[in-house]
Enzyme design. Structure first.
Site, PDB file in Angstrom:
ATOM      1  N   CYS A   1       0.740  -1.235   0.146  1.00 46.62           N
ATOM      2  CA  CYS A   1       0.088   0.076  -0.176  1.00 46.62           C
ATOM      3  C   CYS A   1       0.966   1.264   0.005  1.00 46.62           C
ATOM      4  CB  CYS A   1      -0.750   0.129   1.173  1.00 46.62           C
ATOM      5  SG  CYS A   1      -1.967  -1.350   1.299  1.00 46.62           S
TER       6      CYS A   1
ATOM      7  N   ARG B   1       3.987  -0.356  -4.978  1.00 46.75           N
ATOM      8  CA  ARG B   1       3.641  -0.942  -3.516  1.00 46.75           C
ATOM      9  C   ARG B   1       2.100  -1.607  -3.379  1.00 46.75           C
ATOM     10  NH1 ARG B   1       6.845   1.537   0.299  1.00 46.75           N
ATOM     11  NH2 ARG B   1       5.464   0.784   1.940  1.00 46.75           N
TER      12      ARG B   1
ATOM     13  N   GLY C   1      -0.561  -1.025   6.273  1.00 46.21           N
ATOM     14  CA  GLY C   1      -0.481  -2.006   7.379  1.00 46.21           C
ATOM     15  C   GLY C   1      -1.543  -2.935   7.649  1.00 46.21           C
TER      16      GLY C   1
ATOM     17  N   GLU D   1      16.493 -18.196  -8.952  1.00 46.26           N
ATOM     18  CA  GLU D   1      16.124 -16.688  -9.346  1.00 46.26           C
ATOM     19  C   GLU D   1      15.533 -16.499 -10.484  1.00 46.26           C
ATOM     20  OE1 GLU D   1      15.583 -14.137  -7.705  1.00 46.26           O
ATOM     21  OE2 GLU D   1      15.763 -12.566  -9.120  1.00 46.26           O
TER      22      GLU D   1
ATOM     23  N   LYS E   1      11.863 -15.350 -11.259  1.00 47.73           N
ATOM     24  CA  LYS E   1      11.441 -14.033 -12.269  1.00 47.73           C
ATOM     25  C   LYS E   1      10.314 -14.530 -13.363  1.00 47.73           C
ATOM     26  CE  LYS E   1      12.857 -11.531 -10.487  1.00 47.73           C
ATOM     27  NZ  LYS E   1      13.379 -11.319  -9.416  1.00 47.73           N
TER      28      LYS E   1
ATOM     29  N   GLU F   1       6.741 -15.025 -11.551  1.00 42.53           N
ATOM     30  CA  GLU F   1       6.095 -14.012 -11.023  1.00 42.53           C
ATOM     31  C   GLU F   1       5.707 -12.980 -12.075  1.00 42.53           C
ATOM     32  OE1 GLU F   1       8.289 -11.403  -8.575  1.00 42.53           O
ATOM     33  OE2 GLU F   1      10.462 -11.867  -9.423  1.00 42.53           O
TER      34      GLU F   1
ATOM     35  N   HIS G   1      16.162 -37.142  -9.016  1.00 39.61           N
ATOM     36  CA  HIS G   1      15.139 -37.427  -7.757  1.00 39.61           C
ATOM     37  C   HIS G   1      13.753 -37.285  -7.519  1.00 39.61           C
ATOM     38  CE1 HIS G   1      18.964 -39.075  -5.997  1.00 39.61           C
ATOM     39  NE2 HIS G   1      19.462 -37.929  -6.226  1.00 39.61           N
TER      40      HIS G   1
HETATM   41  C1  F6R Z   1      10.910 -11.055  -6.518  1.00 39.73           C
HETATM   42  C2  F6R Z   1      10.966  -9.969  -5.409  1.00 39.73           C
HETATM   43  C3  F6R Z   1      10.610 -10.454  -4.122  1.00 39.73           C
HETATM   44  C4  F6R Z   1      11.216  -9.690  -2.928  1.00 39.73           C
HETATM   45  C5  F6R Z   1      11.176 -10.133  -1.877  1.00 39.73           C
HETATM   46  C6  F6R Z   1      11.887  -9.554  -0.539  1.00 39.73           C
HETATM   47  O1  F6R Z   1      11.399 -10.314  -7.720  1.00 39.73           O
HETATM   48  O2  F6R Z   1      11.280  -8.886  -5.582  1.00 39.73           O
HETATM   49  O3  F6R Z   1      10.807 -11.873  -3.955  1.00 39.73           O
HETATM   50  O4  F6R Z   1      12.923 -10.204  -3.191  1.00 39.73           O
HETATM   51  O5  F6R Z   1       9.799  -9.955  -1.409  1.00 39.73           O
HETATM   52  O6  F6R Z   1      11.856  -8.231  -0.537  1.00 39.73           O
HETATM   53  P1  F6R Z   1      12.890  -7.212   0.068  1.00 39.73           P
HETATM   54  O7  F6R Z   1      14.164  -7.510  -0.774  1.00 39.73           O
HETATM   55  O8  F6R Z   1      12.543  -5.807  -0.133  1.00 39.73           O
HETATM   56  O9  F6R Z   1      12.998  -7.699   1.356  1.00 39.73           O
END
Ligand code: F6R
Length: 612
Positions: A2, A27, A101, A485, A489, A492, A508
């Site tokens: 948010c 956000r 929050g 990773e 990527k 997501e 396995h």
């Molecule tokens: C994936 C991604 C998330 C963040 C995770 C932690 O591309 O961005 O998996 O890595 O939410 O966020 P931070 O690094 O801000 O604590």
């Protein structure tokens, strides 16, 4: 999660708040709303959907007024809908609130307030808070600031809130605990936001509101108190952020811009920290713990998501060079166990945003048990750098695309520097070896630039596999976190189901998934596990899987077997993750674009995960 924006001053509030919401949309972006006050009263406009939907909806409405506040939502309590969008109002509709929050005890409070005759129009926890404030003000017959302060003593959870009062169109009240808030200080005006990006074009002077602080903001003045009523002297700081960092700079998406920024961001991350000719690493942020590092028993890395993947690379590097045992933990799991932590442990918390709730809770727990906490963060002034004993910023610049790219490689760069620094302190590395490694590290940005030049080829590969429903990513050693990773990527941003696995583990279980429909991406560069990875590729080919291999420039072996090969420059195994990640970022990006996905704002996600 948010985003919140507030303005009070002499300018029209609507354009400032609206633009601020667009900046904060990373956000959360399932609904948005703005409240304004002018001579005709209070006006609230809110809509499910992106900020653009709200903008269109309010096009013909009265948007005048020099005081206002806005919210872009990532739903927790209640589905994304017009009625659950913020701002929410009190029972008498005189007060309105925006909130980032979670109010954990909202259900009990709601029940009590319902018994006292309150009517709720939404399913949110936020609405309960504003009703509670109204109720306390009514019962105690006190000023709003005091009512807010008392109400906040009754709630559990995290919040950054802004409150407007119809009867006092000359003030805003703001408070925070566990969720970020910055106040921009202008001449005859103040700005409030979840981060500095909505503020930067109006003022560089900001105050980071601290946890447990509440602010009364008028056009001319600002009063900050702690929740226990002690008045605070605000510390005004100057922002280093530049406006152009927040724009796409000719790229179609922030994510693509951020991928291409990596040669620069890694250079920025290393600047002033490495001295290749002397074979020396200097990390000012953890310097005061240099002696302690010689005698630590163990390092525990805590992080979430992509930052956790960076932690796995860190484990490989720190164990290899500094010979200190490392454990890498999901912050969300670690904090709910009863882990054994001693004063001889160092905990490294990694977070791009510096606001991730689980990572913050893990830090607090480890701190209580006596560990020394280092932070690796990107956002200056965020909560995590304040919670830690020491730390190293990644200096990657603002990352706006929700999928992390340049922040990941900057985190890996810092971990590489930390591994070398610890090795230097402990004497587990010779100066000549450090000269060799640092000289190569200094040139990694150029190798990343070369890796980026495969973009056209990667686009062609993306075209071939874009309609897949599943995808496997396999690697060994430090190639394994790269595989994880790569898979994250892809899933997501393109919504293709993807898994990262250690290549040898494939047999396995996951091997059962392989058929002619299954693309398998291998990190198959020429390093210590090259021969083994070749065997794994053969196992996939024998089952008719489609192999996409990331290979070292000039490779001939893998080329004989793989369906598609993407070359990257040769590098020491220590630096492989920094380079091999690049083609995987581009591959996911192109696939997502081809599938028509919203690359910068993937569904259900938010950049900064401030809920647990
Ligand atoms: C994936 C991604 C998330 C963040 C995770 C932690 O591309 O961005 O998996 O890595 O939410 O966020 P931070 O690094 O801000 O604590």
């Amino acid at each position: 999660m948010c985003g919140i924006v507030g303005y009070i001053g002499y300018r029209e509030a609507w354009p400032i708040v609206l633009k601020g919401l667009k900046r904060l949309e990373y956000r959360g972006y399932d609904s948005a709303g703005i409240a304004l006050m002018n001579n005709s009263g209070q006006h609230i406009y809110k809509k499910a959907g992106k900020v653009a939907v709200l903008e269109e909806f309010a096009e013909t409405q009265d948007k005048s007024g020099t005081i206002g506040m806005g919210h872009t939502r990532w739903a927790t309590h209640g589905v994304p809908s017009d009625r659950n969008s913020h701002p929410h109002t009190s029972n008498n509709e005189k007060l309105s609130i925006i909130h980032n929050g979670i109010i954990e005890n909202y259900a009990t409070l709601k029940e009590e307030l319902t018994n006292r005759g309150h009517d709720f129009k939404s399913d949110t926890d936020t609405e309960v808070l504003i009703h509670l404030i109204e109720e306390i003000q009514k019962i105690e017959q006190i000023d709003l600031l005091e009512a807010v302060r008392l109400a906040l003593h009754e709630v559990n959870g995290a919040y950054a809130i802004v409150i407007m009062d119809k009867e006092h169109p000359d003030r805003l009240i703001a408070a925070r605990k566990g969720s970020p808030m910055v106040i921009g200080v202008g001449k005859g005006e103040y700005f409030i936001a979840s981060d500095a990006t909505p503020i930067i074009e109006y003022t560089k002077n900001v105050i980071y509101l601290k946890d447990g602080e509440i602010a009364l903001i008028t056009r001319e003045d600002l009063l900050i108190k702690q929740l226990d009523n002690v008045v605070q002297t605000p510390l005004i700081q100057e922002l280093e952020l530049k406006l152009e960092m927040l724009e796409k700079g000719g790229f179609d998406h922030f994510m693509l811009k951020e991928i291409y920024e990596q040669p620069r961001s890694i250079k920025d991350c290393m600047r002033g920290r490495i001295y290749p000719e002397e074979g020396k690493v200097q990390l000012g942020g953890i310097k005061e713990f240099a002696e302690k590092l010689k005698n630590i028993d163990r390092i525990i890395i805590v992080a979430c998501g992509t930052s956790w993947h960076a932690g796995l690379v860190g484990e490989y590097l720190i164990e290899e060079y500094a010979r200190i045992p490392v454990e890498v933990e999901y912050a969300s799991e670690f904090r709910y166990r009863n882990p054994i932590i001693t004063e001889k442990d160092v905990v490294i918390a990694i977070s791009q945003s510096g606001e991730t709730a689980d990572t913050m809770a893990a830090i607090e727990m480890a701190k209580e048990r006596g560990a020394t906490i280092f932070g690796i963060c990107n956002v200056a002034g965020a909560s995590i750098p304040r919670l830690t004993h020491a730390g190293v910023y990644t200096h990657a610049g603002p990352e706006i695309g929700v999928a992390s790219t340049k922040a990941f490689t900057a985190q890996v760069t810092v971990l590489t520097l930390m591994a070398f620094y610890m090795a230097q302190q402990k004497g587990t590395i010779t100066t000549s070896k450090l000269i060799e490694l640092l000289t190569e590290l200094d040139h990694i940005p150029e190798k990343i630039q070369i890796a980026l030049e495969s973009n056209d080829l990667i686009k062609e590969v993306a075209e071939k596999i874009k309609d897949s429903t599943n995808c496997l990513f396999l690697g060994r050693g430090s190639g394994f976190p790269v595989a994880l990773e790569g898979a994250l990527k892809l899933k997501e941003i393109s919504y293709i189901h993807a898994e990262g696995y250690p290549a040898a583990e494939m047999k396995h279980g996951p091997i059962a998934l392989i058929d002619e429909e299954m693309p398998v991406v291998f990190i198959a560069t020429q390093n210590s596990s090259y021969e083994k990875v070749i065997s794994n590729i053969q196992e996939v080919k024998a089952r008719k899987g489609k192999v996409i291999a990331i290979v070292t420039q000039g490779d001939t072996e893998v080329k004989k077997m793989a369906d598609y090969c993407i070359e990257i420059p040769d590098a020491n195994e220590a630096f492989l993750p920094l380079i091999a990640t690049i083609p995987l970022q581009l591959l996911s990006y192109h696939i997502a674009v081809m599938r028509g996905c919203n690359v910068d704002q993937p569904r259900n996600l938010a950049k900064s995960v401030t809920v647990e």
